[in-house]
Write a protein that holds these residues in place. Structure first.
Motif, short mmCIF file in Angstrom:
data_model
loop_
_atom_site.label_atom_id
_atom_site.label_comp_id
_atom_site.label_asym_id
_atom_site.label_seq_id
_atom_site.Cartn_x
_atom_site.Cartn_y
_atom_site.Cartn_z
N LEU B 35 -69.58 112.93 -2.44
CA LEU B 35 -70.07 112.63 -3.78
C LEU B 35 -69.53 111.27 -4.20
O LEU B 35 -68.58 110.76 -3.61
CB LEU B 35 -69.59 113.68 -4.78
N TYR B 36 -70.15 110.71 -5.23
CA TYR B 36 -69.73 109.39 -5.69
C TYR B 36 -69.20 109.49 -7.12
O TYR B 36 -69.84 110.08 -7.99
CB TYR B 36 -70.89 108.40 -5.60
N GLY B 37 -68.06 108.91 -7.31
CA GLY B 37 -67.43 108.96 -8.63
C GLY B 37 -67.80 107.74 -9.44
O GLY B 37 -68.05 106.66 -8.90
N ALA B 106 -68.82 112.86 -11.12
CA ALA B 106 -69.15 112.91 -9.69
C ALA B 106 -70.63 113.24 -9.56
O ALA B 106 -71.12 114.16 -10.23
CB ALA B 106 -68.31 113.95 -8.97
N ALA B 107 -71.32 112.48 -8.73
CA ALA B 107 -72.77 112.69 -8.59
C ALA B 107 -73.19 112.46 -7.15
O ALA B 107 -72.41 111.97 -6.33
CB ALA B 107 -73.52 111.77 -9.53
N ALA B 113 -74.35 108.37 -10.56
CA ALA B 113 -73.02 108.47 -11.19
C ALA B 113 -72.86 107.40 -12.27
O ALA B 113 -72.40 107.68 -13.38
CB ALA B 113 -71.93 108.33 -10.14
N ARG B 114 -73.28 106.17 -11.96
CA ARG B 114 -73.13 105.08 -12.94
C ARG B 114 -74.09 105.28 -14.11
O ARG B 114 -73.75 104.98 -15.26
CB ARG B 114 -73.38 103.73 -12.28
N LYS B 265 -66.03 109.66 -3.25
CA LYS B 265 -65.73 108.23 -3.12
C LYS B 265 -65.76 107.59 -4.50
O LYS B 265 -66.68 107.86 -5.28
CB LYS B 265 -66.80 107.53 -2.27
N VAL B 266 -64.78 106.75 -4.76
CA VAL B 266 -64.85 105.90 -5.96
C VAL B 266 -64.80 104.46 -5.48
O VAL B 266 -63.80 104.01 -4.91
CB VAL B 266 -63.69 106.19 -6.93
#
Lengths: 280, 758
Positions: B35-37, B106-107, B113-114, B265-266
């Motif tokens: 997922l992306y933070g 988280a998306a 996410a953004r 991941k961020v």
């Protein structure tokens, strides 16, 4: 998103006629950053890069015809004729972005983006260039200064394509100077820039064309300075006076890159130094 | 001393992969189910947070988790402060700067996410913004923390400055203002958190202090450190910017990872990184210097005010070095330094190559030139008269080391550069040329205040095929640390450089070795590698002795082979030896360790043994100033460095070149434009750093006198290569314009204004 890729002039003119809202792109060096920061959203595009590649040429009067698709890199590389007869054009192109940007960015894009800091446009301006605009209805020619109407604004109709830029032959023996300031030596948006053509014969100024970049809503032709200097003999006092007129004629703003006052001072001193050099 | 590998310039271990794009950075790592933070940052610089509305963010398809402060509950600790518990992971009540986090998300994709982050809204009562550190300290200023706005302070008390001021004929009392700088590393902050089924965590990312991240995560996650493994992924630059800041994205990713049960991941984009990561501190430095008629310094009094931003971070530690660097390599019987760390609503001050020293060095070295002018001597002579030598008591209260090189680098500068020569006049009337010099005394390694972190470990593993694996606690940031370690290992073991593989920094493989900062890795980790290799070599030779029936003392390993020391006879190759050792059940993993001697230091008066050793440097800048545009062009830079022994010659030169360019960027062009706490230029179109077209000719002179406690005599080079740059350029510009230079950056506008001031 629609993405059209016309292969010929005819296909292109038809495409923009049918889809006047589509954005024309060639190098896309301005479009990409705009898309990335959200300034362009959900847009449709007409890609010009599949069109036949056109070459610059000089007509019978000696005027230089540049296809709109010519890149800054190609102009910056010069070629004898361009370097010798239109040095400000070449200088302006050399100051555009970085090698990567110059290899993609086209002169039509530089003009149509209509940024007051566009280096190629500043370099072109003293040559009294005209732009050739074409649509299905035919072509028309417009002086660049009429074409640029404001920051990001031009007189181009939605179904018109900037096909050519035409630069008349400057007078024989003209002295040219291009200056630019910014925080570093390359890949820098001009904080202030100047392009000057001046011809002095028997001590008198016979021809003058002066442009400033980044100090007005569009690249500025400094008409007051030109009117003042035309026909005069250059002396220290005249130079000082002309520089003072330039200081007042430019209309810069304060922004995060610099203050208006700094921009005025630099324009004044650019002009004074260039005139001193021309007088020698 | 003659070495086989040390002092040569083999191709860097990472050169090929980095040059060809093969290196895998955190963002490149393929990871199923990731997922992306994203972070919703505060829209104000100062305010009271009434409520946060995340309903729209939660409703967005593809969003898996959205959290605000209240969602942390008792499960997590809402504290990410590196030194002091003054910084929440998720904001509540008080918003103190734009880097405060309202919500974390988280998306399924970074775009979603953004987008979700942009949908977060908040009810906020705005409060007046504190714009400068002086405003923060003024009476009646709004308090950013309960303790007030003075976050910390440190001092030096040495002799009696007031008495000296009253008795000295020359007094120079000036105020210097220096701006922020961003690290502008190529890779923005990037981490990935991978939750284990057993409650353990693997965190990989771009960082320079994996042990800091491990400690911070243990606190936030309320987990034992044994369950948290941190690995440094291939890192695209740090320069101090990834010392403590990666704690923050790491905590965000880890909390989201445990909440979703999936890797998170961020990855910051450039705008986020520029606006919210730490910066070189902006400082105001009041510098008062007293001297005798002949220019002998009698007193130095400094007040340095560091703008820390909204939270302490590691500003105290940066300020400690600023404090200790305020008097440079000069003797002064009377010294009073006060370094203040102040809370404001501005950018987040933190570590940056030089760590507080470049700012105070600029002030001090400008003062030295003004003193020279007053006394009527040249810039070398004024420093000659004041540079201390071995055995003296320094203003820091310690005895100057016997092998001090301060005067040697100064004399080299006098001899090797045109600092004392007449400047050639250029043709163009509007170009003014100048030359300037600046010196630095750089304490290598951590300050005595942080010496508990100084111990460094290494793991040395010999395999049965004769290959060697080394791990250190230090990180490879692009500075070439791993290459230096491979050279030291090869030299010590007597094998070729190509045999050594240096693996990534990993908290599970090597004991806590402190952060990769303070130009300490070559010395500290290097000594640890040497130690580990010596242990290994001893084991191998003992085994060889038993195997060959010779005495261990008669054997050596050289040129990838076991040899007879006396005759040079090759007995067996290294791989055979390794295999024999394995079959003889020799432990082929060795743990090396190095820790410098304990330093005695008194914080109350800032006196004692501040650093393990010192590296000295002098730089000379040649500049051309365009009086029309105000642009400063640095034409030539001469760098004279006391490096102990060069481990990798080309690596040292590259470090110096990089330091010069980065220091020059800070000196003449880089500037954070901050309005009411908001950074207005968080992009590389408007935050201007040097390009290849701005780089001056750089002439490097190395003074190689081995340092007795360095591995093969090495000292650190990372920071001394930057610290004196701005000061030297400042002195050169002042020399060109014959006008005072009191502010950084010397951008075109500031110079033009300076020229117009009569």
């Amino acid at each position: 998103m629609a993405f059209l890729r016309p292969q010929s002039r005819e296909e292109l003119l038809n495409a923009i006629h049918e889809h006047p809202g589509y954005i024309m792109v060639a190098g896309a060096t301005d479009v990409w950053p705009k898309i990335r920061r959200g300034a362009i959203k959900d847009a449709d595009f007409i890609d010009l890069t599949a069109m036949p590649r056109l070459e610059p040429y000089c007509d019978a009067q000696g005027a230089l015809h540049l296809p709109g698709s010519i890149t800054a890199g190609r102009i910056a590389a010069g070629g004898d004729k361009m370097c010798k007869k239109w040095p400000l054009l070449v200088e302006g192109a050399r100051h555009v972005g970085s090698p990567q940007i110059r290899n993609r960015a086209t002169i039509a894009g530089n003009i149509c983006t209509a940024s007051p800091c566009a280096d190629m446009t500043t370099g072109l301006t003293p040559y009294n260039p005209e732009v050739k605009l074409s649509s299905l209805a035919g072509s028309r020619q417009l002086p660049l200064r009429e074409f640029l109407t404001g920051p990001g604004r031009t007189a181009r109709a939605a179904d018109e394509w900037l096909e050519e830029v035409i630069l008349p032959l400057p007078p024989e023996g003209v002295f040219s100077k291009f200056c630019k300031t910014g925080r570093r030596n390359a890949l820098i948006i001009a904080v202030a820039s100047m392009a000057l053509n001046i011809l002095i014969k028997k001590g008198k100024i016979e021809h003058i064309a002066l442009a400033f970049g980044s100090v007005a809503p569009t690249v500025l032709r400094a008409q007051k300075v030109e009117e003042f200097l035309l026909g005069k003999e250059l002396s220290a006092a005249i130079i000082e006076e002309a520089a003072a007129i330039a200081y007042n004629e430019v209309k810069p703003i304060n922004d995060q890159r610099a203050t208006a006052e700094y921009r005025r001072q630099v324009c004044r001193d650019f002009l004074a130094a260039a005139l001193e050099e021309a007088a020698q | 001393m003659k070495f086989d590998v040390v002092g040569t310039s083999p191709v860097r271990l990472d050169a090929y992969d980095k040059a060809t794009g093969k290196s895998r950075y955190t963002d490149d790592e393929p990871l199923p189910g990731v997922l992306y933070g994203a972070i919703a940052f505060s829209p104000v610089s100062h305010g009271l947070l009434k409520s946060v509305d995340v309903s729209k963010a939660k409703a967005l398809p593809g969003v898996v988790k959205v959290m605000v402060a209240a969602d942390l509950g008792d499960k997590y600790a809402n504290n990410i402060g590196a030194v002091r518990a003054d910084q929440p992971l998720l904001a509540y009540d008080h918003l103190r700067w734009r880097g405060d986090r309202l919500a974390i998300i988280a998306a399924e994709s970074p775009e979603i996410a953004r987008k979700a982050a942009s949908l977060v809204t908040a009810e906020i009562e705005e409060l007046p913004v504190i714009h400068t550190s002086e405003e923060a300290l003024a009476e009646g200023a709004p308090k950013l923390h309960e303790m007030g706005n003075l976050a910390d302070s440190m001092c030096i008390r040495h002799g009696d400055v007031e008495k000296a001021f009253s008795e000295s004929p020359i007094i120079l009392d000036n105020r210097y203002v220096v701006g922020y700088q961003d690290h502008a590393y190529l890779e923005p902050n990037s981490v990935v958190a991978i939750p284990g089924a057993d409650g353990s965590l693997l965190l990989r990312g771009s960082m320079q202090a994996p042990f800091y991240v491990q400690g911070a995560l243990a606190k936030v996650l309320k987990k034992p450190m044994s369950k948290i493994r941190v690995q440094q992924a291939t890192t695209g630059g740090g320069f101090g910017g990834k010392e403590d800041y990666p704690n923050e994205p790491s905590a965000v990713a880890s909390v989201l990872a445990f909440e979703t049960g999936r890797p998170v991941k961020v990855i910051y984009n450039r705008e986020e990184d520029l606006a919210y990561s730490t910066k070189r501190h902006s400082m105001i430095i009041e510098h008062k210097l007293a001297a005798k008629e002949d220019g002998t310094i009698t007193a130095i009094k400094v007040k340095a005010i560091c703008d820390a931003g909204a939270y302490l971070g590691i500003s105290s530690i940066v300020a400690e070095r600023a404090n200790a660097s305020a008097t440079g390599p000069y003797r002064s019987p009377n010294v009073q330094v006060d370094t203040l760390v102040v809370y404001t609503n501005n950018a987040f001050g933190g570590a940056f190559r030089g760590f507080g020293a470049p700012q105070v060095t600029f002030a001090l070295e400008r003062q030295m030139d003004l003193l020279a002018e007053k006394v009527g001597v040249d810039p070398v002579e004024i420093r000659r008269r004041n540079t201390f030598s071995a055995g003296e008591i320094s203003p820091l209260g310690d005895v100057v080391e016997a092998d001090v090189n301060a005067m040697r680098v100064l004399e080299l500068a006098a001899k090797k550069t045109p600092i004392l020569k007449e400047l050639k006049k250029g043709k163009e009337a509007h170009i003014k040329r100048g030359i300037g010099l600046a010196a630095v005394r750089y304490g290598v390694g951590l300050h005595a205040g942080g010496q508990r972190l100084e111990g460094s470990g290494a793991l040395v593993q010999v395999n049965i095929d004769g290959s060697v694996r080394v791990n250190i606690g230090g990180a490879e940031l692009g500075q070439g640390a791993f290459t230096a370690m491979a050279i030291i290992a090869a030299e010590t073991l007597g094998v070729s450089y190509g045999r050594i593989y240096v693996g990534e920094a990993d908290t599970m493989l090597v004991p806590d070795s402190g952060p990769t900062v303070a130009s300490r890795t070559t010395v500290m980790s290097g000594n640890a590698v040497k130690d580990g290799c010596l242990i290994m070599k001893e084991r191998l030779l003992k085994c060889a002795a038993a195997d060959t029936g010779r005495k261990a003392g008669e054997l050596d390993i050289k040129g990838d082979a076991l040899i007879d020391k006396k005759s040079g006879e090759i007995i067996m190759d290294f791989a055979t030896l390794a295999n024999k050792a394995y079959c003889a059940k020799v432990n082929l993993v060795a743990n090396g360790w190095y820790a410098p001697d304990r330093k005695i230091w008194n914080k109350e008066v800032g006196q004692g043994q501040s650093y393990t050793t010192y590296a000295h440097a002098v730089m000379v800048a040649e500049v051309a100033v365009d009086t029309i545009t105000g642009q400063v062009h640095v034409e030539k830079m001469h760098a004279i460095h006391d490096v102990g022994q060069a481990i990798h010659h080309k690596g040292i030169e590259a470090q110096i070149e990089g330091g010069v360019v980065q220091g020059m960027g800070w000196a003449i062009m880089e500037e954070l434009v901050i309005k009411d706490g908001k950074m207005l230029n968080p992009n590389f179109t408007d935050y201007i750093i040097p390009t290849i077209q701005d780089i001056p000719e750089i002439k490097i002179t190395l003074l190689e006198r081995p340092y007795k406690n360095g591995p093969y005599g090495a000292k650190g080079i990372g920071e001394p290569s930057l610290i004196p740059v701005a000061a030297a350029i400042g002195n050169a510009v002042a020399n060109a314009l014959k006008k005072p230079v009191m502010e950084l950056p010397m951008n075109p506008e500031r110079i033009k204004l300076n020229l117009l001031n009569k």
